[in-house]
Design an enzyme around this catalytic site. Structure first.
Site, PDB file in Angstrom:
ATOM      1  N   HIS B  39      61.580  32.734  46.025  1.00 17.78           N
ATOM      2  CA  HIS B  39      60.990  31.545  46.664  1.00 17.78           C
ATOM      3  C   HIS B  39      61.880  30.310  46.563  1.00 17.78           C
ATOM      4  O   HIS B  39      61.610  29.277  47.189  1.00 17.78           O
ATOM      5  CB  HIS B  39      59.567  31.274  46.129  1.00 17.78           C
ATOM      6  N   ASP B  68      59.364  38.364  44.009  1.00 23.49           N
ATOM      7  CA  ASP B  68      59.879  37.002  43.883  1.00 23.49           C
ATOM      8  C   ASP B  68      61.217  36.979  43.143  1.00 23.49           C
ATOM      9  O   ASP B  68      61.439  36.168  42.262  1.00 23.49           O
ATOM     10  CB  ASP B  68      58.854  36.096  43.186  1.00 23.49           C
ATOM     11  N   SER B 139      61.838  27.036  38.378  1.00 26.10           N
ATOM     12  CA  SER B 139      61.756  28.349  39.025  1.00 26.10           C
ATOM     13  C   SER B 139      63.111  29.042  39.063  1.00 26.10           C
ATOM     14  O   SER B 139      64.102  28.449  39.489  1.00 26.10           O
ATOM     15  CB  SER B 139      61.232  28.204  40.453  1.00 26.10           C
TER      16      SER B 139
END
Lengths: 295, 182
Positions: B39, B68, B139
């Site tokens: 992502h 992901d 992230s």
């Protein structure tokens, strides 16, 4: 050994050790809360998470579910005590919470096990006057389901019971010593006794022309506005008496009076120092136990 | 090891992955290879920022949107890969650290403990659940143990918990890509 690694292992060991005495408590819809196996077959949890008196089950760390009944509730401390028929689950190691200081490293443990790490951020003594106990303010996160679970020190020893109470922003723990007193009272009397004198009071300013014998610096006191018939105070204290102190402890507001009337004082004779007709008198009153009230 | 030394060594294997105005993170898996969250990636070619200030171009070689995860090749990266944590050593309560760029603060360290291991809801995906503060920009960055060894990739925050993809899952993804030397 590596310092960080040693700390890491210590924290993990504390969680492992304490989580062996942690139950999931199913006493409300959706997210179960946590509970601590305090004594054999006695589980302590947060009162607000036990929304029913019936059909309560607890699930031990071994995954086995057991029925539980409510032995008693102390809503002022948000503590509920549950009784199991039997349990083979380990009993928690409970420490002396009076040794806890602000800044001490602590872990909150939930059923699972799940864990959260932080420090004691405050010890709220002011709250003790309202709830008859100190309250530990916590700098850690109480995740959903953590209420009723143990607050443990770096060795995994229980020093409190966590509760977010009604607010998710409130992260507090009830000290283990206070919880212990509730459990003791329940085991001994089958209920949580409420000490009382039987007077209704209002806070007043101590008269400027107070008679000698009034402690210097005491600005407020309680005036007796009602004496309940048949109560410990009946025939001893009079409407209009101004209560200054109880066994030497100054009474400045109704919370002081409540704090002074702890359950262990039931049956004890206390000296109530009052102003009556312009004189300071010491009136001996034996603390009574209030008849059971549904909480 | 002290936390500052641990942070330094972990920062060296943490990269910035530019994503428009937002910066994501990534972990050097092996020399020339970076893993991150899918992502974080918008285009086949992404700009990579290194801890020493260098910039490089990374090319997306493999991607799994469901898991992901994404694997990037960054030629001439010249940084040894992150050291993997010993499997099974981490437990609930173990100390963890994360490096990332939360809210644009480059190379920020946060610390906490393992909150739980496994799915958040029964039957769900398995995570390393951290009692740890993460923000946008963490992230794809590393979650490491008390020795600075890689435990997983930080992927999201849910209910105040930091959720990281366990290292085993990352390894399987990289192996399946079949391009990166072990």
């Amino acid at each position: 050994m590596d310092r960080l690694l040693a700390l890491s292992d210590e924290l993990a060991a504390a969680v492992h050790q304490s989580s062996r005495a942690v139950f999931a408590v199913h006493g409300r819809p959706r997210v179960p809360s946590s509970g601590v196996h305090w004594r054999p077959a006695v589980v302590v949890t947060a009162n607000h998470t036990v929304q029913t008196d019936e059909d309560i089950t607890v699930t031990g760390p071994d995954g086995r579910s057991l029925p539980a009944v409510v032995m008693g509730r102390e809503s002022a401390l948000d503590i509920a005590v549950l009784k199991l028929e039997t349990s083979e689950v380990t009993v928690a190691e409970v420490g002396d919470s009076d040794t806890v200081r602000v800044g001490h490293m602590v872990l909150a443990v939930g059923a699972g096990p799940r864990a959260s790490w932080g420090v004691i951020s405050a010890i709220d003594r002011a709250a003790s006057r309202r709830s008859e106990s100190d309250v530990f303010g916590l700098d850690l996160t109480l995740y959903p389901g953590f209420s009723g679970g143990p607050l443990v020190d770096g060795r995994g020893v229980v020093v409190g019971i966590n509760t977010s109470g009604a607010s998710r922003h409130r992260q507090v723990a009830i000290p283990a010593n206070s919880v212990g007193r509730v459990v003791e009272a329940l085991l001994r009397h089958g209920r949580i006794p409420q000490a009382y004198l039987g007077v209704g009071t209002q806070q007043i300013r101590v008269p400027e022309n107070a008679p000698p014998g009034v402690t210097q610096g005491q600005r407020t006191a309680l005036i007796v506005v009602e004496v309940q018939p048949g109560s410990p105070a009946a025939g001893l204290l009079l409407v209009g008496d101004v209560i200054l102190s109880l066994d030497g402890t100054p009474i400045s507001d109704p919370l002081d009076l409540r704090a002074a009337l702890r359950a262990e004082r039931i049956g004890q004779r206390l000296m109530v120092s009052v102003i009556r007709a312009g004189q300071v008198l010491d009136v001996p009153v034996t603390v009574g136990e209030r008849a059971d009230r549904r909480r | 090891m002290d936390l500052d030394i641990l942070a330094d060594s972990l920062r060296r294997v943490t990269v910035q992955v530019a994503r428009g105005n937002v910066v994501g993170a990534g972990v050097v898996w092996a020399p020339e290879w970076v893993v991150t969250n899918a992502h974080v990636i918008r285009h086949r070619s992404v700009e990579i920022g290194l801890a020493d200030g260098r910039r490089a171009e990374g090319l997306v070689v493999a991607e799994d949107r469901e898991a992901d995860l994404a694997l990037l090749r960054v030629p001439h990266l010249g940084i040894p890969g992150a050291v993997a944590a010993e499997p099974g050593r981490v437990r609930v309560g173990s100390l963890i650290v994360a490096i990332g760029h939360p809210f644009g603060i480059r190379g920020a360290l946060t610390r906490g403990i393992v909150h739980a291991l496994g799915p958040v809801t029964p039957g769900g995906r398995s995570w390393i659940q951290g009692d740890l503060k993460l923000g946008p920009g963490n992230s794809g960055g590393p979650l490491a143990d008390a020795q600075g060894h890689l435990l997983g990739l930080n992927a999201m925050v849910a209910g105040g918990l930091a959720l990281a993809i366990p290292l085993g899952e990352v390894s399987r993804f990289v192996d399946a890509a079949g391009v990166c030397p072990a």
